[in-house]
Design an enzyme around this catalytic site. Structure first.
Site, PDB file in Angstrom:
ATOM      1  CB  CYS A 193      -1.414  -0.911   4.632  1.00  0.00           C
ATOM      2  SG  CYS A 193      -2.155  -2.070   3.474  1.00  0.00           S
ATOM      3  CG  HIS A 225       1.701  -3.557   2.363  1.00  0.00           C
ATOM      4  ND1 HIS A 225       0.921  -3.371   3.481  1.00  0.00           N
ATOM      5  CD2 HIS A 225       2.890  -2.937   2.624  1.00  0.00           C
ATOM      6  CE1 HIS A 225       1.605  -2.686   4.381  1.00  0.00           C
ATOM      7  NE2 HIS A 225       2.796  -2.401   3.879  1.00  0.00           N
TER       8      HIS A 225
END
Length: 366
Positions: free
Chosen positions: A44, A313
């Site tokens: 990510c 994330h």
């Protein structure tokens, strides 16, 4: 393939059709595509930066122009160009693309990214821009050596001269000037330093303008920190400050949200609330700066979600044709402009999970 990826693939059609519906067929920009990127195991950090760069129009256009040239052996830039070209030429307007070739090349070229651990998005951005610039400079050098550079200057620089600037530099490079004034003789000396992105410290309940002002605060050099003045030929008290001398076309601002805590022996996240405006003008410029009144518009934000640098994330929000989109790996959603405030950070100093702006991309107006 993980359960999450399988579930994501099952939901691709649903997410895509929902996005088209949210934007509306009449409002959907001509020749624009909104594609999520498959996560290949904690990638990510890479996906978020690639989405931000794709919506920095000057960068996208140059990468696609590079793709159009007759090319060479595979490198990180050819893989990026293939990925951008794949997005830009899709028949569908929305969907998901696996950046498998790019990720494979990245892992092959740099051991830092050759694993399935979470990496730092800013480190990746820095590596990517510098690698692309190196590739372009090496190609120019080879073209000169092969005599293929058209309209070449007869007075070519020596081999050890400064490398030529590339379109990466034309887009992202700015210049800082470090000014030091001797408090005894008032002589001012300055030293210039180029940057592709600007890293600034953050404080609680502040703004980007405040962070930039602090970045250029005057520092007094005294006691053991005295400055050696060439004019006085001795150590003197002095004042030092950093100013922006050359404003880049796209200003990439990195908020230093990760701080090493001695008592914990590890980095922790500063989830401070830092307001980033949709429009920005820099005031910490030097007196001889060009385009002093240049105005910037926010075009993309890489957001860190979580409590630390090696866990959590990354997602990205981008502005495209007047509206905002959120890219979370393979998921793409339209969001309201007001929702951007959710990514400023937390007003509480208590360390906990937060969604905080980490890298801001501001594009200058023509």
């Amino acid at each position: 393939m993980t359960v999450r990826n399988i579930a994501s693939i099952c939901n691709m059609g649903t997410n895509a059709s929902a996005l088209e519906k949210d934007i509306g067929p009449e409002q959907f920009p001509i020749n624009e595509h909104y594609f999520g990127l498959v996560n290949f195991g904690n990638t990510c950090y890479c996906n978020s930066v690639l989405q931000a760069l794709y919506f920095c129009r000057p960068f996208r256009e140059n990468v696609l122009a590079y793709k159009a040239q007759q090319k060479k052996k595979e490198n990180l830039l050819t893989c990026l160009a293939d990925l951008f070209h794949s997005i830009a030429t899709q028949k569908k307007k929305v969907g998901v693309i696996p950046p498998k070739k790019f990720i494979s090349r990245l892992r092959k070229e740099n051991d830092l990214f050759d694993n399935y651990m979470q990496q730092d998005a800013h480190e990746f951005l820095n590596y990517l821009l510098n690698t692309i610039a190196d590739i372009l400079q090496e190609e120019k050098k080879q073209e000169k050596q092969n005599g293929k550079l058209k309209n070449g200057n007869m007075n070519e620089p020596a081999e050890n001269s400064k490398p030529e600037l590339t379109w990466v530099h034309e887009i992202f490079q700015g210049t800082l000037t470090n000014e030091t004034r001797c408090l005894n003789c008032e002589t001012v000396s300055s030293k210039d330093e180029d940057f592709l992105d600007l890293s600034v410290d953050v404080e609680q309940n502040t703004s980007i303008t405040h962070c930039l002002r602090d970045f250029s605060n005057t520092e007094t050099l005294c006691s053991e920190q005295k400055y050696y003045c060439e004019t006085c030929c001795s150590k003197q008290e002095a004042q030092k400050r950093m100013r922006v001398k050359k404003l880049p076309m796209i200003l990439a601002l990195h908020l230093k949200r990760f701080k090493y805590m001695e008592q914990l022996h590890r980095y922790t996240k500063l989830s401070y609330r830092v307001v980033f405006p949709l429009e920005l003008r820099l005031f910490n410029t030097s007196s001889d700066a060009v385009n002093l009144d240049r105005m910037y518009d926010l075009v993309a934000v890489v957001v860190h979600c979580g409590s630390g640098p090696n866990r959590g994330h990354y997602i990205t929000i981008v502005k495209s044709h007047g509206f905002w989109l959120l890219f979370d790996d393979d998921i793409v959603e339209k969001i309201d402009a007001q929702a951007i405030e959710e990514f400023y950070g937390l007003t509480s100093d208590i360390s906990k999970n937060s969604e905080s702006g980490y890298i801001l991309f501001y594009q200058s107006r023509e």
